[in-house]
Motif scaffolding. Structure first.
Motif, PDB file in Angstrom:
ATOM      1  N   PHE A   1      -8.336   4.512  -4.142  1.00  6.32           N
ATOM      2  CA  PHE A   1      -8.892   5.672  -4.916  1.00  6.32           C
ATOM      3  C   PHE A   1      -8.076   5.888  -6.361  1.00  6.32           C
ATOM      4  CE2 PHE A   1      -6.257   6.464  -1.258  1.00  6.32           C
ATOM      5  CZ  PHE A   1      -5.349   6.944  -1.620  1.00  6.32           C
ATOM      6  N   VAL A   2      -6.702   5.222  -6.168  1.00  2.00           N
ATOM      7  CA  VAL A   2      -6.049   5.018  -7.418  1.00  2.00           C
ATOM      8  C   VAL A   2      -6.188   3.876  -8.183  1.00  2.00           C
ATOM      9  CG1 VAL A   2      -3.400   4.888  -8.151  1.00  2.00           C
ATOM     10  CG2 VAL A   2      -4.019   6.181  -6.178  1.00  2.00           C
ATOM     11  N   ARG A   3      -6.382   4.038  -9.478  1.00  8.04           N
ATOM     12  CA  ARG A   3      -6.845   2.905 -10.450  1.00  8.04           C
ATOM     13  C   ARG A   3      -5.648   1.820 -10.170  1.00  8.04           C
ATOM     14  NH1 ARG A   3     -11.388   2.315 -11.929  1.00  8.04           N
ATOM     15  NH2 ARG A   3     -11.601   4.374 -13.118  1.00  8.04           N
ATOM     16  N   SER A   4      -6.514   0.290 -10.026  1.00  2.32           N
ATOM     17  CA  SER A   4      -5.416  -0.560  -9.876  1.00  2.32           C
ATOM     18  C   SER A   4      -6.057  -1.875 -10.809  1.00  2.32           C
ATOM     19  CB  SER A   4      -5.092  -1.181  -8.516  1.00  2.32           C
ATOM     20  OG  SER A   4      -6.458  -1.585  -7.991  1.00  2.32           O
ATOM     21  N   ALA A   5      -5.384  -2.695 -11.174  1.00  7.98           N
ATOM     22  CA  ALA A   5      -5.439  -3.788 -11.991  1.00  7.98           C
ATOM     23  C   ALA A   5      -4.728  -5.004 -11.697  1.00  7.98           C
ATOM     24  CB  ALA A   5      -5.155  -3.536 -13.478  1.00  7.98           C
ATOM     25  N   PRO A   6      -5.145  -6.196 -11.877  1.00  6.77           N
ATOM     26  CA  PRO A   6      -4.273  -7.539 -11.706  1.00  6.77           C
ATOM     27  C   PRO A   6      -3.032  -7.464 -12.562  1.00  6.77           C
ATOM     28  CG  PRO A   6      -6.343  -8.125 -12.624  1.00  6.77           C
ATOM     29  CD  PRO A   6      -6.534  -6.515 -12.159  1.00  6.77           C
ATOM     30  N   LEU A   7      -2.050  -7.462 -12.153  1.00  9.44           N
ATOM     31  CA  LEU A   7      -0.791  -7.836 -12.964  1.00  9.44           C
ATOM     32  C   LEU A   7      -0.486  -9.245 -12.682  1.00  9.44           C
ATOM     33  CD1 LEU A   7       1.687  -6.796 -14.691  1.00  9.44           C
ATOM     34  CD2 LEU A   7       2.938  -6.569 -12.304  1.00  9.44           C
ATOM     35  N   VAL A   8      -0.328 -10.230 -13.640  1.00 11.04           N
ATOM     36  CA  VAL A   8       0.213 -11.677 -13.784  1.00 11.04           C
ATOM     37  C   VAL A   8       1.472 -11.520 -14.224  1.00 11.04           C
ATOM     38  CG1 VAL A   8      -0.491 -13.849 -14.486  1.00 11.04           C
ATOM     39  CG2 VAL A   8      -2.357 -12.074 -13.876  1.00 11.04           C
ATOM     40  N   THR A   9       2.470 -12.159 -13.483  1.00 17.33           N
ATOM     41  CA  THR A   9       3.840 -12.413 -13.961  1.00 17.33           C
ATOM     42  C   THR A   9       3.946 -13.863 -13.825  1.00 17.33           C
ATOM     43  OG1 THR A   9       4.364 -11.911 -11.774  1.00 17.33           O
ATOM     44  CG2 THR A   9       4.381 -10.380 -13.390  1.00 17.33           C
ATOM     45  N   THR A  10       5.282 -14.118 -14.415  1.00 13.91           N
ATOM     46  CA  THR A  10       5.838 -15.529 -14.268  1.00 13.91           C
ATOM     47  C   THR A  10       6.749 -15.516 -13.326  1.00 13.91           C
ATOM     48  OG1 THR A  10       5.099 -16.050 -16.517  1.00 13.91           O
ATOM     49  CG2 THR A  10       6.669 -17.644 -15.473  1.00 13.91           C
ATOM     50  N   GLY A  11       6.558 -16.596 -12.332  1.00 14.69           N
ATOM     51  CA  GLY A  11       7.600 -16.395 -11.134  1.00 14.69           C
ATOM     52  C   GLY A  11       9.201 -16.856 -11.765  1.00 14.69           C
ATOM     53  N   ALA A  12      10.039 -15.759 -11.371  1.00 15.50           N
ATOM     54  CA  ALA A  12      11.279 -15.864 -11.732  1.00 15.50           C
ATOM     55  C   ALA A  12      12.077 -17.214 -11.319  1.00 15.50           C
ATOM     56  CB  ALA A  12      12.004 -14.664 -11.027  1.00 15.50           C
ATOM     57  N   LYS A  13      11.783 -17.669 -10.306  1.00 16.71           N
ATOM     58  CA  LYS A  13      12.342 -18.913  -9.668  1.00 16.71           C
ATOM     59  C   LYS A  13      11.430 -20.058 -10.206  1.00 16.71           C
ATOM     60  CE  LYS A  13      15.213 -16.815  -6.323  1.00 16.71           C
ATOM     61  NZ  LYS A  13      15.621 -16.939  -4.751  1.00 16.71           N
ATOM     62  N   SER A  14      10.013 -19.933  -9.784  1.00 18.20           N
ATOM     63  CA  SER A  14       9.251 -21.045  -9.724  1.00 18.20           C
ATOM     64  C   SER A  14       8.732 -21.285 -11.179  1.00 18.20           C
ATOM     65  CB  SER A  14       8.147 -20.998  -8.823  1.00 18.20           C
ATOM     66  OG  SER A  14       7.472 -19.878  -9.335  1.00 18.20           O
TER      67      SER A  14
ATOM     68  N   ARG B   1      -9.117  14.082  -3.894  1.00 19.59           N
ATOM     69  CA  ARG B   1      -8.072  14.609  -3.114  1.00 19.59           C
ATOM     70  C   ARG B   1      -8.213  14.193  -1.476  1.00 19.59           C
ATOM     71  NH1 ARG B   1      -9.495  18.853  -6.521  1.00 19.59           N
ATOM     72  NH2 ARG B   1     -10.742  19.793  -4.721  1.00 19.59           N
ATOM     73  N   ALA B   2      -9.396  14.210  -0.973  1.00 16.94           N
ATOM     74  CA  ALA B   2      -9.646  13.656   0.377  1.00 16.94           C
ATOM     75  C   ALA B   2      -9.119  12.305   0.543  1.00 16.94           C
ATOM     76  CB  ALA B   2     -10.944  13.796   0.733  1.00 16.94           C
ATOM     77  N   SER B   3      -9.341  11.497  -0.253  1.00 13.37           N
ATOM     78  CA  SER B   3      -8.716   9.789  -0.318  1.00 13.37           C
ATOM     79  C   SER B   3      -7.383   9.908  -0.299  1.00 13.37           C
ATOM     80  CB  SER B   3      -9.289   9.274  -1.506  1.00 13.37           C
ATOM     81  OG  SER B   3     -10.721   9.176  -1.594  1.00 13.37           O
ATOM     82  N   VAL B   4      -6.818  10.772  -1.282  1.00 13.34           N
ATOM     83  CA  VAL B   4      -5.092  10.863  -1.379  1.00 13.34           C
ATOM     84  C   VAL B   4      -4.538  11.347   0.328  1.00 13.34           C
ATOM     85  CG1 VAL B   4      -3.325  12.048  -2.377  1.00 13.34           C
ATOM     86  CG2 VAL B   4      -5.159  11.001  -3.758  1.00 13.34           C
ATOM     87  N   ARG B   5      -5.385  12.088   0.739  1.00 14.51           N
ATOM     88  CA  ARG B   5      -4.770  12.919   2.036  1.00 14.51           C
ATOM     89  C   ARG B   5      -4.854  11.718   3.002  1.00 14.51           C
ATOM     90  NH1 ARG B   5      -7.568  17.560   0.620  1.00 14.51           N
ATOM     91  NH2 ARG B   5      -9.353  17.010   1.774  1.00 14.51           N
ATOM     92  N   PHE B   6      -5.953  10.890   3.126  1.00 14.75           N
ATOM     93  CA  PHE B   6      -6.200   9.618   3.978  1.00 14.75           C
ATOM     94  C   PHE B   6      -5.083   8.842   3.502  1.00 14.75           C
ATOM     95  CE2 PHE B   6      -7.784   5.396   4.835  1.00 14.75           C
ATOM     96  CZ  PHE B   6      -7.735   5.478   6.225  1.00 14.75           C
ATOM     97  N   GLY B   7      -4.655   8.402   2.314  1.00 12.80           N
ATOM     98  CA  GLY B   7      -4.051   7.520   2.007  1.00 12.80           C
ATOM     99  C   GLY B   7      -2.304   7.721   2.368  1.00 12.80           C
ATOM    100  N   ARG B   8      -2.099   9.062   2.577  1.00 14.83           N
ATOM    101  CA  ARG B   8      -0.949   9.477   2.923  1.00 14.83           C
ATOM    102  C   ARG B   8      -0.722   9.720   4.331  1.00 14.83           C
ATOM    103  NH1 ARG B   8       0.626  14.659  -0.751  1.00 14.83           N
ATOM    104  NH2 ARG B   8       2.475  14.269   0.010  1.00 14.83           N
ATOM    105  N   SER B   9      -1.751   9.576   4.960  1.00 13.98           N
ATOM    106  CA  SER B   9      -1.617   9.504   6.491  1.00 13.98           C
ATOM    107  C   SER B   9      -1.194   8.222   7.106  1.00 13.98           C
ATOM    108  CB  SER B   9      -3.185   9.844   7.268  1.00 13.98           C
ATOM    109  OG  SER B   9      -4.031   8.779   7.142  1.00 13.98           O
ATOM    110  N   ARG B  10      -1.008   8.150   8.329  1.00 11.76           N
ATOM    111  CA  ARG B  10      -0.453   7.003   9.086  1.00 11.76           C
ATOM    112  C   ARG B  10      -1.538   5.972   9.121  1.00 11.76           C
ATOM    113  NH1 ARG B  10       3.715   5.512  13.079  1.00 11.76           N
ATOM    114  NH2 ARG B  10       4.504   7.683  12.694  1.00 11.76           N
ATOM    115  N   PRO B  11      -2.809   6.065   9.414  1.00 12.87           N
ATOM    116  CA  PRO B  11      -3.864   5.196   9.273  1.00 12.87           C
ATOM    117  C   PRO B  11      -3.896   4.836   8.031  1.00 12.87           C
ATOM    118  CG  PRO B  11      -4.529   7.121  10.700  1.00 12.87           C
ATOM    119  CD  PRO B  11      -3.181   7.354  10.032  1.00 12.87           C
TER     120      PRO B  11
END
Length: 160
Positions: A54-67, A17-27
């Protein structure tokens, strides 16, 4: 690194919850937009998928729309049953993130090295339900929606 399950209904502790408060702040927003994306890729590899945020993340690999080239971005996600959910919020910016265009053009992708097929959520009731779950995972998505001039596309990633 396997994709870790992110339960949107999980009760969060005081550190989160403290991490979310920080993440929502300007800094916190500055760190999230300017510093974290550059560091998170390496940190995610070192911590086996935990990422820097603090929010779970993972690498998303896509194929470029143009390239047609493979493109990689570290992205927050959560689960709805067995499917992963990602949202194209782009920190509440006016434009869609580039990976959005890539998924629209080429829906086959990888999240944390696992193969998925992306479909955009278009049903209004389902969209509202998933957006509500997203805000439970990270309240900042609600802040982004309040300041943006667009509806954030939500994608359901079905395992292939």
């Amino acid at each position: 690194m396997p994709l870790r399950y992110v339960d949107p209904n999980k009760t969060h502790g005081p550190v989160y919850r403290a991490s979310v408060r920080f993440g929502r702040s300007r800094p916190g927003q500055f760190v999230g937009r300017r510093i974290q994306p550059r560091v998170d890729r390496v940190w995610s590899r070192l911590t086996r998928g935990r990422g820097m945020s603090f929010v779970r993340s993972a690498p998303l690999v896509t194929t470029g729309a143009k390239s047609g080239l493979r493109r990689r971005v570290q992205l927050a996600y959560f689960h709805d049953g067995r499917t992963a959910i990602v949202m194209a919020s782009n920190y509440g910016g006016e434009r869609q993130p580039q990976w959005y265009h890539n998924l629209k053009a080429n829906p086959d992708c990888e999240l944390a090295g696992e193969p998925f097929r992306a479909t955009q959520v278009v049903d209004p009731d389902e969209y509202q339900r998933l957006f509500g779950l997203a805000v439970q995972v990270y309240a900042g998505w609600g802040d982004y929606r309040d300041r943006a001039n667009r509806q954030f596309p939500i994608f359901r990633l079905e395992p292939r």
